[in-house]
Every structure is written in structure tokens, then in C-alpha cells.
Design a protein around this motif. Sequence first.
Motif, short mmCIF file in Angstrom:
data_model
loop_
_atom_site.label_atom_id
_atom_site.label_comp_id
_atom_site.label_asym_id
_atom_site.label_seq_id
_atom_site.Cartn_x
_atom_site.Cartn_y
_atom_site.Cartn_z
N ASP A 146 -0.79 2.41 21.34
CA ASP A 146 0.36 3.27 21.03
C ASP A 146 -0.09 4.52 20.28
O ASP A 146 -1.29 4.74 20.08
CB ASP A 146 1.42 2.49 20.24
CG ASP A 146 0.89 1.94 18.92
OD1 ASP A 146 -0.17 2.41 18.46
OD2 ASP A 146 1.53 1.04 18.36
N THR A 147 0.87 5.31 19.88
CA THR A 147 0.55 6.58 19.21
C THR A 147 -0.23 6.37 17.92
O THR A 147 -1.17 7.11 17.62
CB THR A 147 1.84 7.36 18.91
OG1 THR A 147 2.55 7.59 20.13
CG2 THR A 147 1.54 8.69 18.25
N ALA A 148 0.15 5.34 17.14
CA ALA A 148 -0.53 5.08 15.87
C ALA A 148 -1.99 4.73 16.09
O ALA A 148 -2.88 5.16 15.34
CB ALA A 148 0.19 3.96 15.12
N ILE A 149 -2.27 3.94 17.11
CA ILE A 149 -3.65 3.54 17.39
C ILE A 149 -4.45 4.73 17.89
O ILE A 149 -5.60 4.95 17.45
CB ILE A 149 -3.66 2.38 18.41
CG1 ILE A 149 -3.16 1.10 17.73
CG2 ILE A 149 -5.06 2.18 18.99
CD1 ILE A 149 -2.94 -0.06 18.67
N ARG A 150 -3.86 5.53 18.79
CA ARG A 150 -4.57 6.72 19.27
C ARG A 150 -4.91 7.65 18.13
O ARG A 150 -6.00 8.24 18.08
CB ARG A 150 -3.71 7.45 20.31
CG ARG A 150 -3.55 6.71 21.63
CD ARG A 150 -2.93 7.61 22.70
NE ARG A 150 -2.67 6.85 23.92
CZ ARG A 150 -1.51 6.27 24.21
NH1 ARG A 150 -0.48 6.37 23.36
NH2 ARG A 150 -1.36 5.60 25.34
N GLN A 151 -3.99 7.80 17.17
CA GLN A 151 -4.23 8.68 16.03
C GLN A 151 -5.35 8.16 15.15
O GLN A 151 -6.23 8.91 14.71
CB GLN A 151 -2.95 8.83 15.20
CG GLN A 151 -3.05 9.89 14.09
CD GLN A 151 -3.23 11.28 14.65
OE1 GLN A 151 -2.43 11.73 15.46
NE2 GLN A 151 -4.28 11.96 14.24
N ALA A 152 -5.36 6.86 14.90
CA ALA A 152 -6.39 6.26 14.05
C ALA A 152 -7.77 6.39 14.69
O ALA A 152 -8.77 6.69 14.01
CB ALA A 152 -6.07 4.79 13.78
N VAL A 153 -7.84 6.17 16.00
CA VAL A 153 -9.13 6.29 16.70
C VAL A 153 -9.56 7.75 16.73
O VAL A 153 -10.74 8.08 16.51
CB VAL A 153 -9.03 5.71 18.12
CG1 VAL A 153 -10.31 5.97 18.91
CG2 VAL A 153 -8.77 4.20 18.05
N SER A 154 -8.62 8.66 16.96
CA SER A 154 -8.95 10.08 16.96
C SER A 154 -9.43 10.56 15.60
O SER A 154 -10.38 11.34 15.50
CB SER A 154 -7.71 10.88 17.38
OG SER A 154 -7.95 12.28 17.29
N ASP A 155 -8.79 10.09 14.53
CA ASP A 155 -9.16 10.52 13.18
C ASP A 155 -10.53 10.01 12.76
O ASP A 155 -11.12 10.53 11.80
CB ASP A 155 -8.10 10.05 12.18
CG ASP A 155 -6.80 10.82 12.29
OD1 ASP A 155 -6.79 11.86 12.98
OD2 ASP A 155 -5.79 10.38 11.72
N THR A 156 -11.04 8.98 13.43
CA THR A 156 -12.37 8.44 13.09
C THR A 156 -13.34 8.65 14.25
O THR A 156 -14.38 7.99 14.30
CB THR A 156 -12.28 6.93 12.79
OG1 THR A 156 -11.80 6.23 13.97
CG2 THR A 156 -11.34 6.66 11.63
N ARG A 157 -13.03 9.55 15.14
CA ARG A 157 -13.84 9.77 16.34
C ARG A 157 -15.32 9.91 15.99
O ARG A 157 -15.71 10.69 15.12
CB ARG A 157 -13.35 11.03 17.05
CG ARG A 157 -14.17 11.40 18.30
CD ARG A 157 -13.61 12.64 18.97
NE ARG A 157 -14.52 13.10 20.03
CZ ARG A 157 -14.54 12.60 21.25
NH1 ARG A 157 -13.70 11.63 21.58
NH2 ARG A 157 -15.40 13.06 22.14
N GLY A 158 -16.15 9.12 16.66
CA GLY A 158 -17.60 9.20 16.46
C GLY A 158 -18.12 8.57 15.19
O GLY A 158 -19.33 8.55 14.96
N MET A 159 -17.24 8.03 14.34
CA MET A 159 -17.68 7.47 13.05
C MET A 159 -18.13 6.03 13.21
O MET A 159 -17.46 5.21 13.83
CB MET A 159 -16.56 7.54 12.02
CG MET A 159 -16.15 8.93 11.62
SD MET A 159 -14.86 8.88 10.33
CE MET A 159 -14.45 10.63 10.23
N ILE A 160 -19.31 5.75 12.62
CA ILE A 160 -19.84 4.39 12.61
C ILE A 160 -20.32 4.05 11.19
O ILE A 160 -20.39 4.92 10.32
CB ILE A 160 -21.00 4.22 13.62
CG1 ILE A 160 -22.10 5.28 13.40
CG2 ILE A 160 -20.46 4.32 15.04
CD1 ILE A 160 -23.15 4.92 12.40
N LEU A 161 -20.65 2.79 10.97
CA LEU A 161 -21.22 2.35 9.70
C LEU A 161 -22.71 2.14 9.85
O LEU A 161 -23.17 1.53 10.83
CB LEU A 161 -20.57 1.03 9.25
CG LEU A 161 -19.20 1.12 8.60
CD1 LEU A 161 -18.60 -0.27 8.46
CD2 LEU A 161 -19.31 1.78 7.22
N ALA A 162 -23.46 2.65 8.89
CA ALA A 162 -24.91 2.49 8.92
C ALA A 162 -25.41 2.05 7.56
O ALA A 162 -24.81 2.35 6.52
CB ALA A 162 -25.58 3.81 9.33
#
Length: 367
Positions: A179-195
Motif C-alpha cells: 500500500d501507500t505506507a509501505i511504498r513510502q517507507a521503502v522509498s524513504d530507505t531506498r538503497g539503505m542497508i546495515l553493515a
Amino acid sequence: MLFDERRRQRIISTWNGIGRSLSGKYHALHAGFAASFGRARRYLPAAAVLLAVAGLVSWWAAGTPPQARPEPEPPGGAGRVELSPQLVEKYSREPTITIFDHRTSSRVSMPIERYIERVVAGETVEGWKHATLAAQAIVARTFTLRSIESPGNTSRQLHGTDACTSKDHFQAYSPQKVDTAIRQAVSDTRGMILAFEDELVLSYFSSSSGGMTAALKEGFPFMQEEAPYLVPRPSPDREIAPAYAAAWTTRVSRAALRRVMGARAGTAASVVIESRGPSGRAEIIRVGQSRIHAAVLRRRLGPEVLRSTMITSISVGPTHVIFRGRGWGHGVGLDQWGAEAMAREGRNFEEIVAHYFPGAGVVKLWE
């Protein structure tokens, strides 16, 4: 209690050094700015205040015993992160990955961010806060990339693809729930990973930890890798977790225990927790004369039967053994209900992942 003289002298020496340093910096500022711009006067009040504070602290140390300081929080953030140049170069652009879809028994390709949207949809609950969804996106993205990089990738071994849609083999996957909330959360963290240092972290996650997350070897006793960031962490999941995860009771027949434990279990008339791990979870369980790691027993009985290894009590009846406990899942890494509780308290996704993976840091790979 008498004041420790040596400690007092160390404090005095330290603050005198700070005072000398501040004084030197002040005079350097004065000379430099006066010569270059003629505006040194604006720095006089701040420098004077700093010098006064240093003098007051030195006076305090000379006659006042030191107060106990709280223990520092575990290390966090990017101070321990220097992701390998090879990985940075490899993932400088968003990759397209292959996925085996179990519903259609087909292989498909898609950009990884679209895949992550569908994983977040499958792994979360409708109505969860943005910070929870964003934290889950970072963890799922990291899990996916690390699995792709691993020679033991289950999906590749079974299906010849980078990932698959089975929650038992990989991660849950629900395209219809995006949904819109999930798309926004994924977009706001685009390319982010934990290292952690130069590697992608082992970014495990589970539903509810029962108040304390598990150390890596508590949830995965045969894991050979070391993960200093997967340590027990207090979690507020019990405040909001559903009843089936917050506290549970399950009955297992003694016959079933005998089947999974073998002949040394006898009649399963005695079932006790012999040891507990660092998080308080059951570690070694003895059934008759047979011993087993609690995480292994959970897998053998089934995760729907023994919901977690945060077992609070065991009692044996004439035909059944009753286990009582808290939480749902292996408990390692991100506690999803705990993350939601933190989000409701106003914590952002960076704070959430830093809490559950202390010492790891967020890195942005692609734009």
C-alpha cells in the motif's frame, strides 16, 4: 565513604589540561581573527564562559567526590562501518534480481526495491508506523543482499534464483498487500542497508522476543559465524504484542516428545530446563536422560507448537507436557512488535535498527 585521592588528582589534572587547551584555543582565535578580520570580539564571551566552566569543575574536583556514571550504551552507528569497496562498487546501482514464485512455480525478474516492498508487506501488520515499516525495509534489504552474496543461498540451491517467495526458505512475500505506507517507507530507505565493519550484517528478525532479544547462538546454535551486533537487547514488545505472542501455553504429548528425543528420553516423565542463555531463554532441555538445545527442540516440534524458547515453566502431566512462555520466533535481531512499540514512542527507523543491531550502521548503496 572516603574520596579516592588518586581519582581526584586525575580529575584535577584532566580539567587543568582542558583549561590550558581552551585557553590556547581562545588566544589562537583572538590572534587569528584580530589579524584577519578584526572580529575577535564576538568570540570573547563564549571563550570566557568555557574557561570559567573549566575553572569551576577543577574547583569542584578538588573537594567533591565523583558521582557514579551510568554505563554507556552499546556502540552504534557508522563508527564501525567501512563496507568493502567491492560491495560498494557492485551495488552502486539498484540491482535487478531473480525470484522463484511458489504460487505459480515460475521465475521472474524485478528491481530489488519492488521486491522489498512485497517483503515488507508480507512481514508487517497493517497500520504499523512508518518507522517500523522503514526499519523492516532496511533489515529485509540487507537480508536479501547478504543471502545473494552467500554461497549457501537456499533459493539458488533449490530454484536457481536469487530469492524466492517462501517464508520458510527466504522471506514472506505479499504483492497484494503493498500500500501507500509501505511504498513510502521503502522509498524513504531506498538503497539503505546495515553493515558492520566491512560486511553486510546478519539481519535476522522475528515477530516478538518476549521482552529480550536473543544472542545469535541462542536462536541458531550451530551458526559458525560471529556477529558481535547480535546480542540480547531489551525490547518493549510485550506492551503491545498480541495475546498469542505476549504469553502462551502449549501442550505436547509425552509420546511426541519421546519420538523427537529418542530412546534416552524414556517415558518423558521428567522434562526440565538445565540451563538458560544470556537472554534468559531456555538453552539446554533434558527429557529423561536425553539433552537437546531448546532451539533444536522447537524446530523438531514445530514453530507453531513451541512458539519461542523464552520458556518460563515446564510441567509434566500423565500424558502431556505443558510449556509456558513468551514471544514468537527465534528472537534474534529485529523484534518486529518491539520496533512498533518504539515507533509509537516516537523513535525513528535509524534509532530502531541501532537499538536491535548495536555497533552496526546504516549505509546507502544506491540512489
